[in-house]
Scaffold this active site. Sequence first.
Site, PDB file in Angstrom:
ATOM      1  N   ASP A  37       0.839  -1.196   0.000  1.00  0.00           N
ATOM      2  CA  ASP A  37       0.000   0.000   0.000  1.00  0.00           C
ATOM      3  C   ASP A  37       0.883   1.259   0.000  1.00  0.00           C
ATOM      4  OD1 ASP A  37      -2.461   1.325   0.217  1.00  0.00           O
ATOM      5  OD2 ASP A  37      -2.401   1.346   2.416  1.00  0.00           O
ATOM      6  N   HIS A  38       0.563   2.209  -0.842  1.00  0.00           N
ATOM      7  CA  HIS A  38       1.259   3.512  -0.870  1.00  0.00           C
ATOM      8  C   HIS A  38       2.776   3.429  -0.988  1.00  0.00           C
ATOM      9  CE1 HIS A  38      -2.205   6.090  -0.218  1.00  0.00           C
ATOM     10  NE2 HIS A  38      -2.639   5.224   0.681  1.00  0.00           N
ATOM     11  N   HIS A  73      -7.670   9.844   4.490  1.00  0.00           N
ATOM     12  CA  HIS A  73      -7.110   8.804   5.364  1.00  0.00           C
ATOM     13  C   HIS A  73      -7.219   9.185   6.839  1.00  0.00           C
ATOM     14  CE1 HIS A  73      -4.756   8.194   1.571  1.00  0.00           C
ATOM     15  NE2 HIS A  73      -5.041   6.954   1.838  1.00  0.00           N
ATOM     16  N   HIS A 115      -9.735   5.011  -1.248  1.00  0.00           N
ATOM     17  CA  HIS A 115      -8.875   5.062  -0.060  1.00  0.00           C
ATOM     18  C   HIS A 115      -9.639   5.784   1.048  1.00  0.00           C
ATOM     19  CE1 HIS A 115      -4.691   3.837  -1.376  1.00  0.00           C
ATOM     20  NE2 HIS A 115      -5.440   3.643  -2.456  1.00  0.00           N
ATOM     21  N   GLY A 116      -9.183   5.567   2.290  1.00  0.00           N
ATOM     22  CA  GLY A 116      -9.816   6.267   3.412  1.00  0.00           C
ATOM     23  C   GLY A 116     -11.211   5.754   3.702  1.00  0.00           C
ATOM     24  N   SER A 119     -12.231   4.226   6.355  1.00  0.00           N
ATOM     25  CA  SER A 119     -12.622   4.356   7.766  1.00  0.00           C
ATOM     26  C   SER A 119     -13.414   5.638   8.019  1.00  0.00           C
ATOM     27  CB  SER A 119     -11.376   4.362   8.665  1.00  0.00           C
ATOM     28  OG  SER A 119     -10.695   3.146   8.516  1.00  0.00           O
ATOM     29  N   ASN A 130     -10.252   0.536   0.824  1.00  0.00           N
ATOM     30  CA  ASN A 130      -9.134   0.439   1.755  1.00  0.00           C
ATOM     31  C   ASN A 130      -9.589   0.791   3.164  1.00  0.00           C
ATOM     32  OD1 ASN A 130      -7.581  -0.011  -0.499  1.00  0.00           O
ATOM     33  ND2 ASN A 130      -6.070   1.568  -0.016  1.00  0.00           N
ATOM     34  N   ALA A 149      -8.013   0.918   7.088  1.00  0.00           N
ATOM     35  CA  ALA A 149      -6.885   0.769   8.013  1.00  0.00           C
ATOM     36  C   ALA A 149      -7.303   1.186   9.429  1.00  0.00           C
ATOM     37  CB  ALA A 149      -5.690   1.588   7.537  1.00  0.00           C
ATOM     38  N   THR A 150      -7.614   2.467   9.608  1.00  0.00           N
ATOM     39  CA  THR A 150      -7.896   3.002  10.947  1.00  0.00           C
ATOM     40  C   THR A 150      -8.980   2.198  11.682  1.00  0.00           C
ATOM     41  OG1 THR A 150      -7.315   5.185  10.092  1.00  0.00           O
ATOM     42  CG2 THR A 150      -8.494   5.142  12.183  1.00  0.00           C
TER      43      THR A 150
END
Length: 294
Positions: free
Chosen positions: A82-83, A178, A208-209, A211, A230, A232-233
């Site tokens: 990722d990234h 994000h 993306h982002g 969350s 995506n 993550a958080t």
Amino acid sequence: MLVSMKAILDHANKHNYAVMAMNSINMEMVRGAIRAAEEMHAPIIIQMGPGQMGKHAHREEMVPLVTELAQRASVPVCLNMDHGSKFEDMVDCIRAGFTNVMFDGSSLPYEENVARTEMVCALAHPHGCSVEAELGHVGQAADEDDENADFLTDPAMAKDFVDRTGVDALAVAIGTAHGAYPKGKIPKLDFERLTQLKQTLKMPLVLHGGSGAGEANIRKAVECGINKINVATDAFQAAKDAFMAAYNENPSKDYLQLCMDTEEGVKKFVEDYMQMIGCCNRYYYGAAVSTSKE
Ligand code: 13P
């Protein structure tokens, strides 16, 4: 089975659904996510960024772990970097066995983003590794400036970008960011732009982002053409919450039990998320059995 992200996302694009991509930094997260995917008969993308790999989820240790669990799984699993931004990191990940790499040149001038993305595609594709890139810029939720419409992805520019780079999936900026949003804030997404992007590109698009973006936003984004979300958080929070709940229930629980409870918490989080985005029962032992929406 371990497959390229292209294999997963081309199917999702063709049949109008989205796949969960979860940043995972240890065995409990990876195993919880893959076990959930098997139970939900859904593909899954396991991913980690250079910072996460540098600090804790070391590539040398995580690749064998994810590969082993993916090979045993009855559903398609992708291992995505990722990234990525540094050339050496991209090469190392391709060599190590990642089945997708994301090159994030979204902060670079346009022509440089095109040139570098094209180079990453030339490096990755011969190894059966697909490539995600980003155009427009998905910033940080805590940063107020990222509401600026100048950062959003332009459809005509995106068409030129995809034609020139040969990228397999494109991360688009439509209003998410994000990380955790300020308390009470739900982002406003530009669905008209997303629809236009899908009609123009007709390819896998990435959000993306994920969350804190709000359930209604996520569902509508999938309807308008997003194929990868995506997260993550929220995933890290789910793991932490599960650990804390297990500990608070009985502080004398041993560490082994706390790890097992954490894995169950992650598994439940992924199952719920998959049901929310509607990717369950799309795959069974590698073959698409359902193209209808749940
Ligand atoms: P969140 O932390 O907001 O879910 O963003 C994850 C992400 O987009 C990783 O690339």
